[in-house]
Design an enzyme around this catalytic site. Sequence first.
Site, PDB file in Angstrom:
ATOM      1  CB  CYS A  51      -0.867  -0.030   1.264  1.00 38.71           C
ATOM      2  SG  CYS A  51      -1.849   1.451   1.516  1.00 38.71           S
ATOM      3  CB  CYS A  68      -2.523   4.236  -5.682  1.00 36.89           C
ATOM      4  SG  CYS A  68      -3.922   3.480  -4.816  1.00 36.89           S
TER       5      CYS A  68
HETATM    6  N1  DGL Z   1      -3.898   0.995  -2.328  1.00 36.50           N
HETATM    7  C1  DGL Z   1      -3.324   1.854  -1.368  1.00 36.50           C
HETATM    8  C2  DGL Z   1      -2.223   2.696  -1.943  1.00 36.50           C
HETATM    9  O1  DGL Z   1      -1.425   2.170  -2.645  1.00 36.50           O
HETATM   10  C3  DGL Z   1      -4.259   2.589  -0.479  1.00 36.50           C
HETATM   11  C4  DGL Z   1      -5.349   3.357  -1.084  1.00 36.50           C
HETATM   12  C5  DGL Z   1      -6.277   3.920  -0.044  1.00 36.50           C
HETATM   13  O2  DGL Z   1      -6.648   3.179   0.870  1.00 36.50           O
HETATM   14  O3  DGL Z   1      -6.612   5.100  -0.156  1.00 36.50           O
HETATM   15  O4  DGL Z   1      -2.061   3.848  -1.733  1.00 36.50           O
END
Ligand code: DGL
Length: 280
Positions: free
Chosen positions: A69, A202
């Site tokens: 993440c 993301c």
């Molecule tokens: N998928 C995650 C990222 O790479 C988190 C996205 C989120 O929860 O806003 O930032």
Amino acid sequence: MIGVFDSGHGGLTILRALTERLPDRDFLYFGDHANAPYGDRTPAEVIALTRDAVAALFARGCRLVLLACNTAAAVALRTLQQDWLPMHAPDHRILGVLVPTVEGVTGEPWRMEDRTQTPREQATRRLIVFATRRTVASNAYPEEIHKRAPEINVIQHACTGLVQLIEAGASRAVLREAVRGHVSTLMSELNGHEPDAVMLGCTHYPLVADMFVDALPQGIEVVSQPDLVAASLSDYLRRRPDIDVPRKRGKVSFLTSGDAEEITPLASTFFGRDAAFQKI
Ligand code: DGL
């Protein structure tokens, strides 16, 4: 067993690449669906939620947890590694997705092109990073990139709302429209200066990578974060054989803080095979 953590579905894009690259390893995935998205949360909230998730994965037998993440990695990784790990689990490790990605985009190919002054050398000057609002605000990507390649012009754009739509299982048409909106806002800000490469910073965004490719002008390279992270983790495990002993089973298990029954069908689509979640 290696722990893989994301706020929700996004880390499945990384997990998929990991299972392809490291088919002998067991993985335990945890999606904090009950608290997603992280992208609009305060840094203190992201740190506390990430710490609890990592502790939950450690408690279930993972000695290594990958923060799949970007938001958690950008905001919480350093604090957890420096302030929390030494006190609570000194023989465990936490890694993130940011550094492997940055090493990938600033690594050997680009530097070699710098040296040879090929036309492609020009093509690496302007890099767009699409990410969540919190990742953009952390400035972690420009900072990490400039440590290695100060000449790269990094332009960030927060795709606010996109993670919510993906988590909610929005239709392809709705997602396509949202992606098109973000890309066209960015392109008008660029005033005709086309980017040379685009990074989806993301882990949710690879789920709509084709829509980014369609919305962007032709010929722009879209960097694949999952592949870069998988290559980097594989290299790490080679250097640290003690941290995870492969059991040659390739078992993948899925935990969520949310509603497992609701999450499983969409997650399986994203993962590309059955992803039967259990509530933590
Ligand atoms: N998928 C995650 C990222 O790479 C988190 C996205 C989120 O929860 O806003 O930032």
